[in-house]
Scaffold this active site. Structure first.
Site, PDB file in Angstrom:
ATOM      1  CD  GLU A 156     -34.460   6.378 -37.770  1.00 53.84           C
ATOM      2  OE1 GLU A 156     -35.038   7.258 -38.394  1.00 53.84           O
ATOM      3  OE2 GLU A 156     -34.863   5.191 -37.731  1.00 53.84           O
ATOM      4  CG  PHE A 157     -37.114   4.359 -32.747  1.00 52.11           C
ATOM      5  CD1 PHE A 157     -36.785   4.388 -31.392  1.00 52.11           C
ATOM      6  CD2 PHE A 157     -38.044   5.260 -33.216  1.00 52.11           C
ATOM      7  CE1 PHE A 157     -37.395   5.300 -30.527  1.00 52.11           C
ATOM      8  CE2 PHE A 157     -38.667   6.171 -32.365  1.00 52.11           C
ATOM      9  CZ  PHE A 157     -38.335   6.190 -31.007  1.00 52.11           C
ATOM     10  CD  GLU A 160     -24.302   1.477 -36.425  1.00 52.84           C
ATOM     11  OE1 GLU A 160     -23.345   0.694 -36.499  1.00 52.84           O
ATOM     12  OE2 GLU A 160     -24.242   2.567 -35.829  1.00 52.84           O
ATOM     13  CB  ALA A 257     -26.927 -14.605 -22.628  1.00 50.29           C
ATOM     14  N   GLY A 262     -22.755  -3.424 -27.181  1.00 50.67           N
ATOM     15  CA  GLY A 262     -21.721  -2.462 -27.565  1.00 50.67           C
ATOM     16  C   GLY A 262     -22.331  -1.497 -28.563  1.00 50.67           C
ATOM     17  CB  CYS A 265     -26.949   3.334 -30.057  1.00 50.39           C
ATOM     18  SG  CYS A 265     -26.634   3.788 -31.766  1.00 50.39           S
TER      19      CYS A 265
END
Ligand code: NAD
Ligand code: UGA
Length: 447
Positions: A156-157, A160, A257, A262, A265
């Site tokens: 799955e790509f 969130e 940047a 975080g 994943c």
């Protein structure tokens, strides 16, 4: 219309099940978490994901989706026996950086013990290369009597915060199997989405997932390294990223940047890929560098705070007596997910230096309160800013993009702003009386 079972009702399982239901299929989602299942049966979401609640409720009402804790209920419903079973359980980081497969094992064993007819088992969790074969062995060895089945990898790509849109309009669907017919059956499910469908072998499909996440993480660490150099040389990384992004071979995406990546994943998947390489006697030098730069990105934010408002104490009291406001606790905007959240890591570093921290996030406060100690969790943005010696913009929520600068300036003890997401224009912030530091915005500080 197909009968589908989905094992695991978290970010991926719930979105997958709901979207397939919305496409007209009959879906049953299984989870071992009873409270979660009970809530879902009543239309209460376990996660914050834009658009999800409405879609779940609509499909419950239409009778296309339901939730259960029982594998038998999900797989062997006499009226609608499942034809396709998706495994979408969590695969967290293990102690040595490997992907922890205990939930996948348990799901595979439960499927094997319960299934009373032939099935296609589709693995959607992010799993190490070779896991499809391993799942196949587990099912074969656990079934009380042999029943035919096939295993397909379908990584799955989705992201969130944009999960439904990503699922419904995929850049590609990847299917891996040794059984072409099984892969074609899964492909049928995705045809209405009109995206490219690639069918390959199991191991290659599993690797595509890790390689994709690692590449995106590499882009982020690359731009953070460039940002660091920009600061030293008086260039502006935002303009650099824009200038690079016009080149179609490079693209502008994932060149922001900031605090580094975080979430649940990238940190675990880059680490797991490096682990896989190490186990094979390979030395994944690029991946190691990507991870080191990512850890540094968080530290650099804390260094900026120390440089601007720190006293000359030891590392235990460099920020003693200072109050720092942190705007945002989620690992990115539009989610309440705080797994591997950079703001939380940064807060812990500030506290280790003796600082008092007060924070606000529009949706992640409840989750964050379970992890954080001695942080004043505020009702709104301005309460988190009031009385601060410095404010860190840590998550790029829309509501932080248009702050009332005059009010903010009046509320702060000293007007220091560390913009970890480069949301603001350095010159405008200076003009408004702030001591402002973004990430990689050397131009502003040099002039
Ligand atoms: P999650 O923690 O949100 O949800 C996992 C769910 O599985 C939980 O509700 C848990 O109770 C349930 N579960 C665990 N073991 C079970 C079992 N044996 N039977 C039934 N239910 C069980 O996890 P997630 O974020 O949805 O991630 C799932 C997988 O998808 C991971 O491998 C992850 O790397 C991958 N992935 C996640 C995302 C994302 O954005 N979160 C995107 C792509 C891929
Ligand atoms: C990521 C991938 O984008 C998805 O394709 C993948 O399915 C998912 O991981 C997964 O495998 O689970 P996600 O973690 O939801 O999705 O979020 P991203 O939007 O990719 O952001 C990840 C982190 O990188 C965030 O902390 C974000 O703030 C940071 N980021 C992102 C940057 O620092 N700079 C950027 O330019 C982009």
């Amino acid at each position: 219309m197909k009968n589908i079972a989905v094992i695991g009702s978290g970010y991926v399982g719930l979105v997958t099940g709901t979207c397939f239901a919305d496409l007209g299929n009959s879906v049953i989602c299984v989870d071992i978490n009873e409270e979660r299942v009970h809530d879902l049966q009543n239309g209460i979401m376990p996660i914050y994901e834009p658009g999800l609640e409405e879609m779940v409720r609509r499909n419950i009402a239409a009778g296309r989706i339901r939730f259960t804790t029982s594998y038998a209920d999900a797989l062997n419903d006499t009226a609608k026996p499942a034809e396709l079973v998706f495994i979408a359980v969590n695969t967290p980081m293990g102690v040595d950086g490997e992907a922890e497969l205990r939930y996948v094992r348990s799901a595979a064993e439960s499927i094997a013990k319960t299934m009373d007819h032939s099935l296609v088992i589709i693995n959607k969790s992010t799993v190490p290369v070779g896991t499809g074969d391993w799942v196949s062995d587990i099912v074969k060895n656990t079934q009380p009597t042999p029943i035919p089945f096939s295993v397909v990898s379908n990584p799955e790509f989705l992201r969130e915060g944009a999960a439904i849109t990503d699922f419904m309009a995929p850049d590609r669907v990847v299917l891996g199997s040794l059984n072409e017919e099984a892969a074609q059956r899964v492909a049928q499910l995705y045809l209405p989405l009109r995206g490219p469908i690639m069918i390959t072998d199991l191991r290659t499909a599993e690797m595509i997932k890790y390689a994709s996440n690692a590449f995106l993480a590499t882009k982020i660490s690359f731009i953070n390294e460039i940002a660091n150099i920009c600061e030293a040389l008086g260039a502006d990384v935002k303009e650099v990223a824009a200038g690079m992004g016009y080149d179609k071979r490079i693209g502008r995406a994932f060149l922001d940047a900031g605090l580094g990546y975080g979430g649940s994943c990238f940190p675990k998947d880059v680490k797991a890929l490096a682990h896989m390489a190490n186990v094979q006697g390979k030395h994944p030098q690029l991946l190691e560098a990507v991870m080191m730069i990512n850890t540094d990105a968080r530290r650099l934010i804390v260094s900026k705070v120390r440089n601007l408002i720190g006293n000359n104490g030891t590392h235990l009291n460099r920020l003693e007596g200072r109050t720092i406001g942190v705007l945002g606790l989620a690992f990115k905007a539009n989610t309440d997910d705080i797994r591997e959240s950079q703001p939380i890591d940064i807060i812990r570093m500030l506290q280790a230096d003796g600082a008092k921290v007060q924070a606000y996030d529009p949706v992640a406060m409840k989750n964050a309160s379970q992890l954080l100690q001695n942080v004043r969790l505020c009702e709104d943005t301005y309460e988190a800013i009031a009385g601060c010696d410095a404010v860190i913009l840590a998550t790029e929520w829309n509501e932080f993009k248009n702050l009332d600068l005059e009010r903010m300036h009046k509320l702060m003890r000293t007007p220091v702003v560390i913009d970890g997401r480069n949301l603001y224009d350095p010159q405008a912030m200076s003009a408004a009386g702030f001591i402002y530091r973004g990430v990689g915005r050397g131009y502003a500080t040099a002039n």
